[in-house]
Design an enzyme around this catalytic site. Structure first.
Site, mmCIF file in Angstrom:
data_model
loop_
_atom_site.group_PDB
_atom_site.id
_atom_site.type_symbol
_atom_site.label_atom_id
_atom_site.label_comp_id
_atom_site.label_asym_id
_atom_site.label_seq_id
_atom_site.Cartn_x
_atom_site.Cartn_y
_atom_site.Cartn_z
ATOM 1 C CG HIS A 121 16.487 -48.227 -65.699
ATOM 2 N ND1 HIS A 121 16.248 -48.966 -64.563
ATOM 3 C CD2 HIS A 121 17.707 -48.625 -66.138
ATOM 4 C CE1 HIS A 121 17.257 -49.769 -64.329
ATOM 5 N NE2 HIS A 121 18.182 -49.583 -65.262
ATOM 6 C CD GLU B 173 17.193 -51.524 -68.106
ATOM 7 O OE1 GLU B 173 18.165 -51.963 -68.748
ATOM 8 O OE2 GLU B 173 16.936 -51.866 -66.931
#
Length: 373
Positions: free
Chosen positions: A70, A221
């Site tokens: 992420h 995330e």
């Protein structure tokens, strides 16, 4: 084991750390990673919001893999324009107010950016004496001191500050002679650097992949959604790449790969996890196993969204996660080697070709024996 470029790994990590990317403010880092993929001639697509789905073509169809990191980090958001000309804030992602105190930051308004510092409400011992040590450590007891001549709410409004302005925390990286790397936001820019370095190693050596792999770069995330909306039906297995938690009561280390057996959001797939363990042992990649109780990854968000695929989580070791973080180059190099080994390995559960299939060919665990992915 194919060679990896550790100089590229470190240079890429430092470049990523210089780019502010709290969740909700990730456009610049998406462009940076996209240009890096273009320079390696790796095809990719973007979702509407900017998550990246790249493709490394493999020899066989229907057993596609994904590896995911992420791009977003923790940060803060303005929740109040205060009468004293400072900003009340709330966290982006989940991180302790203790580590926000004293952070140098950039505040992004609608039209420009400003510099500032996150301060506790009682910041001076010369004024508050022992109260500086006894005030509660909470987000309600923090404010941003802006490096402009602002003393009232009206001053803030004149400069264009608004509730909802995004705040990015400086990464302040340092690489030591002993190989340690210290910075904020190693979660997960170190994972992104490892993923890009692995892609570069595979491309530079012309390695053949048995099945197609989709390197994914997600943008939310830290707020819990991550890889929930970037997968396709052909992906049978996904390995998330993220940080581990080095602390008492944990088995993680700063200088190895860590293979997670479960976290707060998922029990990871037995076959895929043990295949990764086997690859570490076959290629002499140092590793340990760990279980994370207060942790959630891109893989967990993919499962929560209803995706039916095997998942695993492999990590670089990280001390003081979401605080003043530290890892070691040995951990990053070992993790990159494992990514390369996994992408070159042949899937072993052919039953995974089916979205829905018969009992025949489905693996069975018995007395500690298993057919690995």
């Amino acid at each position: 084991m194919i060679p990896i470029d550790t100089d590229y790994l470190k240079e890429t990590l430092l470049k990523l750390l210089a780019i502010p990317s709290p969740t909700g403010y990730t456009d610049q880092i998406v462009h940076t990673v996209g240009r890096e993929l273009e320079s390696m001639k790796i095809p990719f697509e973007l979702t509407r919001r900017g998550a990246i789905r790249a493709t490394l073509q493999g020899e066989k169809p229907l057993l596609d893999r994904a590896i995911v990191t992420h791009l977003d980090t923790i940060g803060a958001i303005v929740r109040e324009l205060k009468p004293n000309g400072r900003l009340g804030i709330a966290m982006i992602g989940h991180w302790p107010a203790r580590f926000a105190e004293g952070a140098r930051v950039t505040i992004f308004t609608d039209n420009r950016s400003f510099r500032g510092t996150i301060q506790p409400l009682k910041a001076s011992g010369h004024v508050y004496n022992e109260e500086v040590d006894t005030q509660p450590v909470t987000w309600d007891n923090l404010e941003v001191r802006i490096d402009e001549k602002v003393y009232t709410r009206a001053d803030l409004e004149t400069l264009g500050f608004n509730v909802g302005d995004i705040i990015a925390v400086d990464s302040a990286p340092e690489v030591t002679q002993s190989g340690f790397i210290k910075a904020r936001h190693l979660d997960n820019k170190a994972g992104v650097a490892c993923q890009l370095t692995a892609i570069k190693a595979l491309r530079d050596t012309g390695a053949t992949l048995p099945v197609t792999c989709h390197p994914l770069f997600t943008i939310s995330e830290e707020e819990g959604t991550g890889a929930s909306s970037i997968l396709t039906g052909n992906i049978a297995a996904m390995v998330a790449i993220d940080n581990s938690t080095v602390a008492p009561g944990q088995n993680s280390r700063e200088d190895t790969v860590i293979i997670a057996m479960r976290d707060q959001g998922a029990i990871y797939d037995y076959h895929l996890t043990h295949r990764l363990i086997q690859l570490c042992e076959e290629q002499s990649i140092p590793y340990v196993r760990d279980v994370f109780r207060h942790y959630r990854s891109d893989a967990a968000s993919a499962l929560s969204a209803g995706n039916d695929l095997r998942t695993a989580l492999i990590c670089f070791g990280l001390d003081a996660s979401h605080g003043h973080e530290r890892t070691h180059i040995d951990s990053l190099a070992s993790l990159t080697n494992l990514i390369c080994a996994y992408l070159q390995s042949t899937p072993r559960i052919q039953h995974d070709r089916n979205k829905l299939g018969p009992l025949e060919g489905f693996p069975m665990l018995a007395l500690g024996k298993n057919e690995k992915e």
